[in-house]
Design a protein around this motif. Sequence first.
Motif, short mmCIF file in Angstrom:
data_model
loop_
_atom_site.label_atom_id
_atom_site.label_comp_id
_atom_site.label_asym_id
_atom_site.label_seq_id
_atom_site.Cartn_x
_atom_site.Cartn_y
_atom_site.Cartn_z
N CYS A 64 17.59 53.32 -113.88
CA CYS A 64 18.12 53.45 -112.52
C CYS A 64 16.96 53.86 -111.59
O CYS A 64 16.06 54.58 -112.01
CB CYS A 64 19.22 54.52 -112.48
SG CYS A 64 19.84 54.89 -110.83
N LYS A 65 17.02 53.38 -110.35
CA LYS A 65 15.96 53.74 -109.40
C LYS A 65 15.82 55.26 -109.29
O LYS A 65 14.75 55.78 -109.01
CB LYS A 65 16.25 53.14 -108.02
CG LYS A 65 16.15 51.63 -107.98
CD LYS A 65 14.70 51.13 -108.00
CE LYS A 65 14.64 49.60 -107.95
NZ LYS A 65 13.40 49.04 -108.52
N CYS A 73 23.27 55.48 -110.72
CA CYS A 73 23.96 55.29 -109.45
C CYS A 73 24.91 54.09 -109.47
O CYS A 73 25.86 54.04 -108.70
CB CYS A 73 22.93 55.13 -108.32
SG CYS A 73 22.12 53.53 -108.32
N ASN A 74 24.64 53.14 -110.36
CA ASN A 74 25.47 51.92 -110.45
C ASN A 74 25.43 51.09 -109.17
O ASN A 74 26.29 50.23 -108.96
CB ASN A 74 26.93 52.26 -110.82
CG ASN A 74 27.06 52.50 -112.32
OD1 ASN A 74 26.57 51.72 -113.12
ND2 ASN A 74 27.70 53.59 -112.68
N GLN A 75 24.45 51.39 -108.27
CA GLN A 75 24.38 50.66 -107.01
C GLN A 75 23.04 50.01 -106.78
O GLN A 75 22.94 49.03 -106.06
CB GLN A 75 24.71 51.61 -105.86
CG GLN A 75 26.18 51.91 -105.93
CD GLN A 75 26.71 52.85 -104.93
OE1 GLN A 75 25.98 53.43 -104.13
NE2 GLN A 75 28.01 53.01 -104.99
N CYS A 76 22.02 50.58 -107.40
CA CYS A 76 20.70 49.99 -107.20
C CYS A 76 20.62 48.65 -107.93
O CYS A 76 21.48 48.33 -108.75
CB CYS A 76 19.61 50.95 -107.66
SG CYS A 76 19.55 51.14 -109.45
N CYS A 79 20.58 49.01 -111.78
CA CYS A 79 21.89 49.31 -112.36
C CYS A 79 22.79 48.08 -112.36
O CYS A 79 23.42 47.74 -113.37
CB CYS A 79 22.57 50.45 -111.60
SG CYS A 79 21.94 52.07 -112.04
ZN ZN Z 1 20.90 52.91 -110.19
#
Ligand code: ZN
Length: 481
Positions: A64-65, A73-76, A79
């Motif tokens: 993850c970033k 984060c599940n958003q970068c 992810c």
């Molecule tokens: Zn992430």
Amino acid sequence: MTHKVLALKFRPQQFSDIVGQEHITKTLINSIKHNRIAHAYLFTGSRGVGKTTTARILAKSLNCKNGPTITPCNQCKNCIEISKSISLDVEEIDGASNRGINEIRELKEKAQYQPINSKYKIFIIDEVHMLTNEAFNALLKILEEPPKFVIFILATTEPHKIPPTIHSRCQRFDFKRLSIKEIILNMKNILKKEGYEIDDTTLFKIAKKADGSMRDALSILEQVINFYFDEEGRKYVDAFLNYIDTSLFNELIDNILKDDKEQIIEKLKKLYFNGTDFKNFTQEFIEYLENLILIKTLHENAKDYVQETPENLNEMINLSKKCSEEFLQNLLLDLTNNFDKIKYSEFPHIHLELILLKNFSQKFFDTGERLEKKEEAKKDWNEILNYFSLKKPLIYGVLSKANVLKIDSDEISIEIEKGIIDKNKIKEALNNYFKKVTIIEKEKKIPFKHEVLNHPVVNDILTIFGGEIVKIVEYNNKQRN
Ligand SMILES: [Zn+2]
Ligand SMILES: Nc1ncnc2c1ncn2[C@@H]1O[C@H](COP(=O)(O)OP(=O)(O)O)[C@@H](O)[C@H]1O
Ligand SMILES: [Mg+2]
């Protein structure tokens, strides 16, 4: 809108979403926190228990970033790509279809290059036990000296097939089968999010059918949703699930204990005419008996291992006290030994019926019951014979021809033919009924005709002279004189 299957839609995205594998997630979280990342992990466990899911979450945590982090984060970009399994730095390889040396060499090549967008280059190899020996050797070479940025996550349902050399270089995590409770809870959470409500009994049945696999549970649940909300359809849940309630097995055992043959025959006939899948039925029966034996051994403590509704469980505890372990084991053995016969039979219910009836008398062996039955047995040699005819045909064969010299409350003397069966076996068998057992062996008398036909001299005469036996006459001593 495309329809996404529940199992994928609700694939956990955080360690905290993973159900029932806390022993693993806690350790992984700690190692990330303390920056003690291994270079190779081995995830073992049956299908659908969270191996791939955990591997991806671990990969996200590391790449993850914001990583390494225990809450990706599940958003970068990283992810998201890992979740979709399209990340260039996290490669998922199916060991079953890439099992050769060339594939692993290729992998070795790739492992030399730095990750493109992330900290780590991660290889997730599923069903790793499928690799060939050469492939394993090539893999071992990489594991012996892995580049700093490379991490392997090996997953397998069959850890015993992993060579020890590979095994010893991995940190191993054993994923457990999920309990019915855990599965039900997870299904409930998912249903809530989807805006559905399904009754607890149905959820229990689904969870039981899933046999420890969350993936199976969710895919069964999905199918049930398709017809459950239709009033007509709801009636077919049991049929759809091939569900057999444990209370039926409890009743069958109770019928045996009560010598109720009619009930057993009736029940099996009914099942047959209802189109029961007897392969499934027998499997469930076998599992039930295993549980009953467990209960017999562990008593109340078995509650932790046997997953049942409280009513069924209480009845099982009750029954386990009434029947002997030997009876349960024999029944279990008979069912497993005859499983194939039942499976392929046109009349499986009759096979089952015979097995159950054959096991009728064994229950006498339990302590309480046995004394009671013994009282009757003393008076009735026929009943004892009847018992052996059902249960131990070999012993019955001998006893049915035996001469009873004496029989009373706790003593018996019989005369049997010598050499047919070990005398001690008979003694042992009768000791279940009588304290004192005396067995007198008398010489077996070979029928005269038989003796003549097998006599070497007679045989020689027949072959040399080509004769034919017309008549066999026995002369007794008197006549001979
Ligand atoms: Zn992430
Ligand atoms: N421990 C678990 N907790 C929550 N859901 C799970 C768990 N194990 C499996 N699942 C569900 O089953 C699906 C398949 O799981 P997966 O991790 O691919 O199983 P495995 O790799 O062990 O065969 C997941 O998408 C998820 O919906
Ligand atoms: Mg998997």
